[in-house]
Write an enzyme that holds these catalytic residues in place. Structure first.
Site, short mmCIF file in Angstrom:
data_model
loop_
_atom_site.label_atom_id
_atom_site.label_comp_id
_atom_site.label_asym_id
_atom_site.label_seq_id
_atom_site.Cartn_x
_atom_site.Cartn_y
_atom_site.Cartn_z
N SER A 102 0.82 -1.21 0.00
CA SER A 102 0.00 0.00 0.00
C SER A 102 0.86 1.27 0.00
O SER A 102 1.60 1.53 -0.93
CB SER A 102 -0.95 -0.04 1.20
OG SER A 102 -1.92 0.96 1.13
N ASP A 243 -2.30 6.24 -3.55
CA ASP A 243 -1.17 5.60 -2.88
C ASP A 243 -0.65 4.47 -3.75
O ASP A 243 -1.08 4.29 -4.90
CB ASP A 243 -1.54 5.12 -1.48
CG ASP A 243 -2.52 3.95 -1.48
OD1 ASP A 243 -3.24 3.79 -2.49
OD2 ASP A 243 -2.55 3.20 -0.49
N ASP A 245 -0.98 1.28 -4.08
CA ASP A 245 -1.88 0.32 -4.72
C ASP A 245 -3.22 0.93 -5.09
O ASP A 245 -4.14 0.22 -5.49
CB ASP A 245 -2.07 -0.92 -3.84
CG ASP A 245 -2.83 -0.64 -2.55
OD1 ASP A 245 -2.82 0.52 -2.09
OD2 ASP A 245 -3.43 -1.57 -2.00
N ASP A 247 -5.75 2.18 -3.57
CA ASP A 247 -7.03 1.96 -2.88
C ASP A 247 -7.37 3.11 -1.94
O ASP A 247 -8.39 3.09 -1.26
CB ASP A 247 -7.03 0.62 -2.13
CG ASP A 247 -6.04 0.56 -0.97
OD1 ASP A 247 -5.21 1.48 -0.83
OD2 ASP A 247 -6.10 -0.43 -0.21
#
Length: 451
Positions: A102, A243, A245, A247
Site C-alpha cells: 500500500s 497511494d 496500490d 485503494d
C-alpha cells in the site's frame, strides 16, 4: 486461535525477511489455494501486484504454491488493488491476490487476499489458512496430472479502465477540467491517467515512472506537497493523489490545499443523501475520523458509525448494517454501490462529477466542515511487543493523565499499528496547545518504556 500472520490488511513486512519471503509466500499460496478449492471445477486465482522490486520475488512463489495445489493462475501485472478485487469477480475466480504494501516504502511488501465475491477475507478464513500453514501445507499437493496452469491476462488494465469509467455518471464529461494526478509511482501509473483522459479531462500526470524503488517516495497520498505545487503551477482545477496500490485517495483543491478522506466522505455522503442514493442513514468511518465530520453529519440528520482502524472493519459494518458509503480519514473510501473495497480513482470520479454538475471551484465544495485540531504521532517500537509496552504502569499512568486532561474537551486514542511496528498516539480537541502537551507526554513515556 488468534491470527499471527495476518494483520489488519493482509500479511505485511520487510521484503525478503519473514514473513515476506519466497518460502512463506509459497506456503501461503498452497494453504490459501487448498482452502478455496471447493467443488470439481477448474479453480482459478487472480494475482496482481504494484511496482515494488520485491514483487518479482513474491509473485512466482505464490504462483508455484497455487499451481502445486491444482489452481490455475491468472497474472495481471501491476494494477490497483480494487482492480484485482473486480477481476476476481468478473473472471469468476475462486481467489484474488494483491501483492502490495500500500502506502509503505519500497522495501516493504504485503499480500492481500480476496474471496470469490471480491471482498477481503474474514478473520475466520485467515485463521483457517494459518492453521493449514502451521499443520503442513505440503499435504495439499496434487498429482502431476492435476497441477494448475499459468497465463497472463493481457487486457486486464483495459478491463479496469472501462469498469472505472462506468462508475462516472452517464452523459457527464470532464471536458474543460485540468487535473493533476499523482500515481505514487505505483500500481495505477497507467490506468488512472488514461481513465481521466478518456473522460475528457486535460491530464497532468505525476509519479508515473516506477523503477521498483520509488513507489510512494515523496509522492502519493502521504506526500502531497509536490502535488499541491503542481496544481497551482499548472492552474489545474483539482489534484488527485493515490497511494501505491491506489485503494486510497487524497485531493488538493485549486489552491493546492489538501483535502483528506473525512472531507470526501462528508461530500459524497451529503450528495448521495440529497439525491436519495445514500443507504444506512449515514456514513461508516473509524475511530480516527475527525469529530468535525461527526458534527457535520449530525447537522444533516445523518449518523457516523465508527469502527476500529482498518478498511476491512469499515466494510464489515457497511455490509452488516446496510451502509453504502464508508472509509478512513487516510483516504480509503468505500462506495459499495461500485466496489467491494476502497478505490481511490472511483472515489475521485464521484468528486469530479460533483464539480462538473455544480460548476463551482474545488475549494468551495471540498471543505464542508472545519476539523477540530487533531495530532497524530507515531512511536517506532522495533523488536518490542507493542502490547507489552502499553501494559507498563508508567505508560498506563501517562495515558490516564492525558484522558483526564481531555475530559469534556476532546478525546484520546492509543493503538498499535496493524501494518508497521508502531504505536500510534492521537489526540483531538478544541485546544491545540493542550493536545500537543497530552501527546508529547504519552509519546515520551512510550519511548522511555521501549528503550
Amino acid at each position: 486461535m488468534t491470527r499471527k500472520l495476518f494483520g489488519t490488511d493482509g500479511v505485511r513486512g520487510t521484503a525478503n525477511t519473514e514473513p515476506m519471503t519466497a518460502e512463506t509466500a509459497l506456503r501461503l499460496g498452497m494453504a490459501a489455494g487448498s482452502h478455496f478449492t471447493r467443488g470439481d471445477h477448474r479453480h482459478i486465482v487472480v494475482i496482481g501486484k504494484d511496482t515494488r522490486l520485491s514483487g518479482y520475488l513474491l509473485e512466482p512463489a505464490l504462483t508455484a504454491g497455487f499451481v502445486s495445489v491444482g489452481m490455475d493462475v491468472i497474472l495481471v501485472g501491476p494494477l490497483p488493488t480494487p482492480a484485482v478485487a473486480m477481476l476476481t469477480r468478473s473472471l469468476r475466480a475462486d481467489l484474488g491476490v494483491m501483492i502490495s504494501a500500500s502506502h509503505n516504502p519500497y522495501h516493504d511488501n504485503g499480500i492481500k487476499l480476496f474471496g470469490p465475491d471480491g471482498f477481503k477475507l474474514s478473520d475466520e478464513d485467515e485463521r483457517t489458512i494459518e492453521e493449514r500453514m502451521d499443520n503442513g501445507s505440503e499435504k495439499f499437493r496434487v498429482a502431476p496430472d492435476l497441477l494448475g496452469r499459468v497465463r497472463r491476462l493481457d487486457d486486464a488494465g483495459g478491463r479496469y479502465i472501462e469498469y472505472a469509467k462506468t462508475t462516472f455518471p452517464r452523459g457527464l464529461r470532464l471536458d474543460g477540467l485540468k487535473i493533476v494526478v499523482d500515481c505514487a509511482n505505483g500500481a495505477a501509473y497507467k490506468v488512472a491517467p488514461t481513465v481521466l483522459w478518456e473522460l475528457g479531462a486535460e491530464v497532468v500526470p505525476m509519479a508515473v515512472t516506477p523503477d521498483g524503488f520509488n513507489i510512494n517516495r515523496a509522492c502519493g497520498s502521504l506526500h502531497t506537497t509536490a502535488l499541491g505545487e503542481q496544481v497551482v503551477a499548472h492552474g489545474a482545477d483539482l489534484g488527485i493523489a493515490l497511494d501505491g496500490d491506489a485503494d486510497r485517495v487524497v485531493l488538493c483543491d485549486e489552491t493546492g490545499r489538501e483535502v483528506d478522506g473525512d472531507q470526501l466522505m462528508a461530500l459524497i455522503g451529503d450528495l448521495w443523501h440529497n439525491s436519495g442514493q445514500l443507504r444506512g442513514g449515514g456514513v461508516v468511518a473509524t475511530v480516527m475520523s475527525n469529530l468535525g465530520l461527526e458534527r457535520f453529519l449530525t447537522s444533516r440528520g445523518l449518523i457516523l458509525a465508527r469502527t476500529q482502524v482498518g478498511d476491512r472493519y469499515v466494510l464489515e459494518q457497511m455490509r452488516r448494517d446496510g451502509f453504502n458509503v464508508g472509509g478512513e480519514q487516510s483516504g480509503h473510501i468505500i462506495l459499495s454501490d461500485h466496489s467491494t473495497t476502497g478505490d481511490g480513482l472511483v472515489a475521485a470520479l464521484q468528486v469530479l462529477a460533483a464539480l462538473v454538475r455544480s460548476g463551482r471551484l474545488a475549494s468551495e465544495m471540498l471543505r464542508l466542515f472545519e476539523p477540530l485540531p487533531q495530532l497524530l504521532r507515531n512511536v517506532r517500537v522495533e523488536g518490542r511487543v507493542a502490547a507489552d509496552i502499553l501494559a507498563q504502569d508508567a505508560v498506563k499512568a501517562a495515558i490516564a493523565a492525558g484522558e483526564a486532561k481531555l475530559v469534556g474537551q476532546g478525546r484520546l486514542l492509543i493503538r498499535k499499528s496493524g501494518t508497521e511496528p508502531l504505536i500510534r498516539v492521537m489526540a483531538e480537541g478544541e485546544d491545540p496547545a493542550l493536545i500537543d502537551t497530552v501527546t508529547a507526554d504519552i509519546v515520551d513515556s512510550i519511548r522511555h518504556a521501549a528503550a
